[in-house]
Design an enzyme around this catalytic site. Structure first.
Site, short mmCIF file in Angstrom:
data_model
loop_
_atom_site.label_atom_id
_atom_site.label_comp_id
_atom_site.label_asym_id
_atom_site.label_seq_id
_atom_site.Cartn_x
_atom_site.Cartn_y
_atom_site.Cartn_z
N SER A 172 23.60 -8.35 -10.81
CA SER A 172 22.97 -8.24 -9.48
C SER A 172 21.58 -7.62 -9.52
O SER A 172 20.94 -7.50 -8.48
CB SER A 172 23.87 -7.41 -8.57
OG SER A 172 24.21 -6.20 -9.22
N THR A 193 22.29 -4.32 -5.58
CA THR A 193 20.93 -3.80 -5.73
C THR A 193 20.97 -2.35 -6.21
O THR A 193 21.82 -1.59 -5.76
CB THR A 193 20.26 -3.80 -4.34
OG1 THR A 193 20.19 -5.14 -3.92
CG2 THR A 193 18.90 -3.17 -4.36
N THR A 252 16.34 -5.82 -7.51
CA THR A 252 17.52 -6.66 -7.35
C THR A 252 17.26 -8.11 -7.76
O THR A 252 16.10 -8.56 -7.74
CB THR A 252 17.97 -6.66 -5.87
OG1 THR A 252 19.22 -7.32 -5.73
CG2 THR A 252 16.96 -7.34 -4.96
N ARG A 280 14.41 -17.55 -1.00
CA ARG A 280 14.89 -16.47 -0.14
C ARG A 280 14.44 -15.11 -0.69
O ARG A 280 14.55 -14.83 -1.87
CB ARG A 280 16.41 -16.53 -0.05
CG ARG A 280 17.05 -15.46 0.84
CD ARG A 280 17.51 -14.27 0.05
NE ARG A 280 18.27 -13.32 0.87
CZ ARG A 280 18.63 -12.11 0.46
NH1 ARG A 280 18.30 -11.70 -0.76
NH2 ARG A 280 19.31 -11.31 1.24
N THR A 292 21.07 -1.10 0.38
CA THR A 292 21.74 -2.10 -0.45
C THR A 292 22.61 -2.96 0.47
O THR A 292 22.98 -2.51 1.55
CB THR A 292 22.59 -1.44 -1.55
OG1 THR A 292 23.25 -2.45 -2.31
CG2 THR A 292 23.64 -0.51 -0.97
N GLY A 293 22.92 -4.15 0.00
CA GLY A 293 23.78 -5.01 0.80
C GLY A 293 23.04 -6.21 1.35
O GLY A 293 22.01 -6.62 0.83
C1 SD4 Z 1 19.26 -8.49 -0.92
N1 SD4 Z 1 19.88 -6.20 -0.58
O1 SD4 Z 1 18.57 -9.26 -1.59
C2 SD4 Z 1 19.61 -7.19 -1.56
C3 SD4 Z 1 20.64 -7.38 -2.59
C4 SD4 Z 1 21.84 -8.07 -2.21
O2 SD4 Z 1 23.83 -8.93 -3.01
O3 SD4 Z 1 22.10 -8.38 -1.11
N2 SD4 Z 1 22.66 -8.33 -3.20
O4 SD4 Z 1 19.66 -8.75 0.19
#
Ligand code: SD4
Length: 331
Positions: A87, A190, A208, A218, A241-242
């Site tokens: 990731s 991330t 990330t 994206r 993160t997320g």
């Molecule tokens: C993103 N916050 O690119 C980062 C990493 C992520 O699953 O979502 N990873 O949205």
């Protein structure tokens, strides 16, 4: 001795004893009430289990160089180079076209910042982000322009080969090619890192490979200053993160720092922003994870997430450890 003089003498004595690394106390104003705060400095925080190794390196770097900026860069480079990471960095999961594209940002407490997004073939996007900050008049470079800048800065390009595990997962995904977010994938995502040194200087980094199987092109929250990362030495620092889309919509990290500026503790600020994020992202929130960690300039810290499963690594003078985050929703 008058009571006032005794008080001043006592205060001086107390502040002399509060050397870096000890617990420091101060006051903040919260809804017109003075509240005692307690924090530890230096302190390094980073997201998920991979944060432990990253924190270790950051702490060592801080001790060696005295620079909190060097610390947050060197720390997350460990994760970027980790072949086990699906990731972060070039070993991460690819996008829908089978290409790994990376996002990263770095920021200092004085407001200087740099970022790169949608960049390919760069082993250390965080270093490239720092070069954008230090060697260009810009804040953000994207895609091919970022790659050209890396070449001009003497950074080597890596071969574009998927890690065997990423390739296998991608081929399996291609069978249905259905995109659906999976929260807390294998407990790593991330890496965002924020740190404060013994003098209250702050810095942060975030890097990330983004969402697995994202659309080509994206870009998530991580390279966007104010979304995935924000640092202000007058106040504190936050990172996220997320699911990046949910975080961008509320300027998440900036909002955490602004709430701390108004006197909220890092924990309280993270909780408020997660609440705001849920409000603004009601559709599908049951499948979307997002979390924040934050530290203020006194070395107080906090973390909070939408769903259970998020954790973060904390390094202070007493050691390096994982801490489970609280969350708005329960299992
Ligand atoms: C993103 N916050 O690119 C980062 C990493 C992520 O699953 O979502 N990873 O949205």
């Amino acid at each position: 001795m008058s009571t006032r003089r005794k008080f001043i003498k006592q205060s001086l004595l107390t502040s002399t004893l509060l050397l870096p690394g000890t617990i420091r106390q101060g006051t903040v104003f919260f809804r017109n009430k003075r509240q005692a705060v307690t924090g530890r400095k230096p302190l390094i925080l980073s997201t998920w289990n991979h944060g432990l190794a990253a924190n270790e390196k950051a702490w060592e770097t801080l001790n060696q160089t005295g620079s909190i900026l060097d610390a947050v860069e060197e720390g997350v480079k460990i994760t970027e180079a980790d072949p086990a990471s699906r990731s972060v960095g070039l070993y991460g999961f690819p996008d829908r076209e089978g290409i790994v594209t990376l996002d990263a940002s770095i920021m200092k407490g004085d407001g200087d910042c740099g970022s790169v997004c949608f960049v390919r073939q760069i082993k250390h996007p965080i270093t490239l982000a720092r070069k954008v900050m230090e060697n260009t008049p810009h804040v953000m470079l994207a895609g091919e322009g970022a790659r050209q800048f890396a070449i001009a800065q003497g950074m080597p390009l890596e071969e574009e080969v998927l890690h065997p595990e990423s390739e296998e997962a991608y081929l399996e995904w291609l069978e249905e090619a259905e995109y659906r977010p999976i929260i807390n994938i294998e407990n790593h995502d991330t890496i965002g890192m924020v740190g404060v040194d013994a003098d209250g200087n702050l810095a942060g980094s975030c890097t990330t490979s983004g969402l697995a199987y994202k659309m080509h092109g994206r870009v998530g929250d991580s390279p966007i200053i104010g979304a995935g990362l924000y640092v202000d030495s007058d106040v504190g620092a936050a990172t996220a993160t997320g699911m990046g889309e949910t975080i961008i919509k509320v300027c998440g990290s900036f909002l955490v720092v602004e709430l701390m500026r108004q006197g909220r503790s890092p924990q309280d600020a993270c909780e408020e922003v997660v609440g705001r994020l849920i409000e603004k992202n009601k559709d599908g929130i049951e499948d979307m994870q997002a979390g924040f960690i934050a530290v203020n300039k006194d070395g107080e810290y906090g973390g909070y997430a939408v769903h259970p499963g998020f954790n973060f690594a904390v390094h202070d003078e007493s050691g390096n450890r994982m801490q489970d985050s609280k969350s708005r929703f329960m299992d």
